[in-house]
Design an enzyme around this catalytic site. Structure first.
Site, short mmCIF file in Angstrom:
data_model
loop_
_atom_site.label_atom_id
_atom_site.label_comp_id
_atom_site.label_asym_id
_atom_site.label_seq_id
_atom_site.Cartn_x
_atom_site.Cartn_y
_atom_site.Cartn_z
CG ASN A 6 -1.77 1.17 1.39
OD1 ASN A 6 -1.33 2.29 1.18
ND2 ASN A 6 -3.01 0.96 1.75
CG HIS A 9 1.15 6.28 4.77
ND1 HIS A 9 0.30 7.28 5.24
CD2 HIS A 9 0.58 5.11 5.14
CE1 HIS A 9 -0.72 6.72 5.88
NE2 HIS A 9 -0.57 5.41 5.83
CG HIS A 42 -7.89 3.31 2.03
ND1 HIS A 42 -7.87 2.86 3.32
CD2 HIS A 42 -9.10 3.88 1.85
CE1 HIS A 42 -9.03 3.16 3.90
NE2 HIS A 42 -9.78 3.78 3.03
NE ARG A 44 -7.84 6.60 5.63
CZ ARG A 44 -8.62 6.15 6.60
NH1 ARG A 44 -9.68 6.84 6.99
NH2 ARG A 44 -8.33 5.03 7.21
NE ARG A 48 -6.79 10.84 6.71
CZ ARG A 48 -7.24 10.02 7.68
NH1 ARG A 48 -6.42 9.18 8.25
NH2 ARG A 48 -8.47 10.07 8.08
CD GLU A 69 -6.46 -1.09 1.42
OE1 GLU A 69 -5.71 -2.06 1.62
OE2 GLU A 69 -6.34 0.01 2.01
CB THR A 100 -9.04 1.12 8.41
OG1 THR A 100 -8.76 1.86 7.24
CG2 THR A 100 -10.43 0.52 8.30
CD GLU A 150 -6.85 -6.59 3.75
OE1 GLU A 150 -7.17 -6.27 2.58
OE2 GLU A 150 -6.09 -5.92 4.48
CG HIS A 190 -4.80 -2.04 9.44
ND1 HIS A 190 -4.33 -1.40 10.55
CD2 HIS A 190 -5.38 -1.08 8.68
CE1 HIS A 190 -4.64 -0.11 10.47
NE2 HIS A 190 -5.27 0.11 9.34
#
Ligand code: PXP
Length: 231
Positions: A6, A9, A42, A44, A48, A69, A100, A150, A190
């Site tokens: 993922n 970031h 993902h 959002r 962000r 996601e 999450t 998941e 996660h």
């Protein structure tokens, strides 16, 4: 087992300054070159980190598995139908949360989830539900027609004692067995880090691990010395 990285970031760092760099598209290419099986993003609601336009730019650049996601919103559904990821992972989303924090309560919204799963399936996109390792949620995933679940590994990864971590690991292992017996395919992710990933990776039947923050955080330290020397 596949590793899907993922890259949200990378975009967090970019957005902190409003600069065009670091560019998530480049990160996606580097992650694939390094041998990862897939890229996960993902977007959002508050934008962000990864944003819808990033998703549109990254999608055609990925050769491996591309996972989107997303929370179940009309805008995200339209984005999924537009970019056609290899997998949609449905997540809960609360605007204020840092990440999450818990799995999707699929058991309380089977109808709405089933409707989305069916719309995505009509477009050839399989859906995964990001759930806690609980039987009621597994049964709801089956009822909603999801192809995958998941399992949320956050409680396992964040456990502060060995016994608590062992109990969370056992709950995930049991849930993987139950989900597969019910005909679901199983992923996990996660909060995983270098030292917490291996026991999860040893669970038979998990097909994909989705890992983000831990890998991007480590990349900063792995690369920091070189970055300073080059400056
Ligand atoms: N899986 C799902 C469904 C997620 O929502 C996230 C975070 O976006 C991850 C995996 C990755 O979590 P982390 O960044 O803590 O590795």
């Amino acid at each position: 087992m596949e590793l899907c990285v993922n890259i949200d970031h990378v975009a967090t760092l970019r957005n902190a300054r409003g600069t065009p760099y670091p560019e998530p598209v480049v990160a996606a290419a580097m992650v694939e070159l390094a041998g990862a099986h897939g890229i996960t993003v993902h977007p959002r609601e508050d934008g962000r980190h990864i944003r819808p336009d990033d998703v549109r730019r990254i999608r055609p650049m990925t050769a491996g598995r591309f996972t989107l996601e997303m929370a179940n919103t009309p805008a995200n559904r339209a984005l999924a139908l537009e970019v056609k990821p290899d997998l949609v992972t449905l997540v809960p989303e609360k605007r204020q949360e840092l990440t999450t924090e818990g799995g999707l309560d699929a058991a309380r919204q089977v109808g709405a989830v089933r409707e989305l799963v069916s719309a995505l399936a009509d477009a050839g996109i399989p859906t995964s539900l990001f759930i806690d390792p609980q039987r009621a949620q597994i049964e709801a995933a089956v009822a909603a027609g999801a192809a995958f679940v998941e399992f949320h590994t956050g409680r396992y990864a964040d456990a502060t004692t060995e016994s608590a971590r062992a109990a969370e690991l056992e709950a995930i292992r049991r849930a993987v067995g139950e989900a597969r017996a019910a005909g679901l395919r199983t992923n996990a992710g996660h909060g995983l880090h270098l030292h917490t990933t291996r026991p999860i990776a040893r669970i038979e039947g998990i097909e994909q691990l989705h890992i983000g923050h831990g890998i991007i955080a480590r990349a900063v330290f792995v690369g920091l010395e070189r970055a300073v020397r080059k400056s």
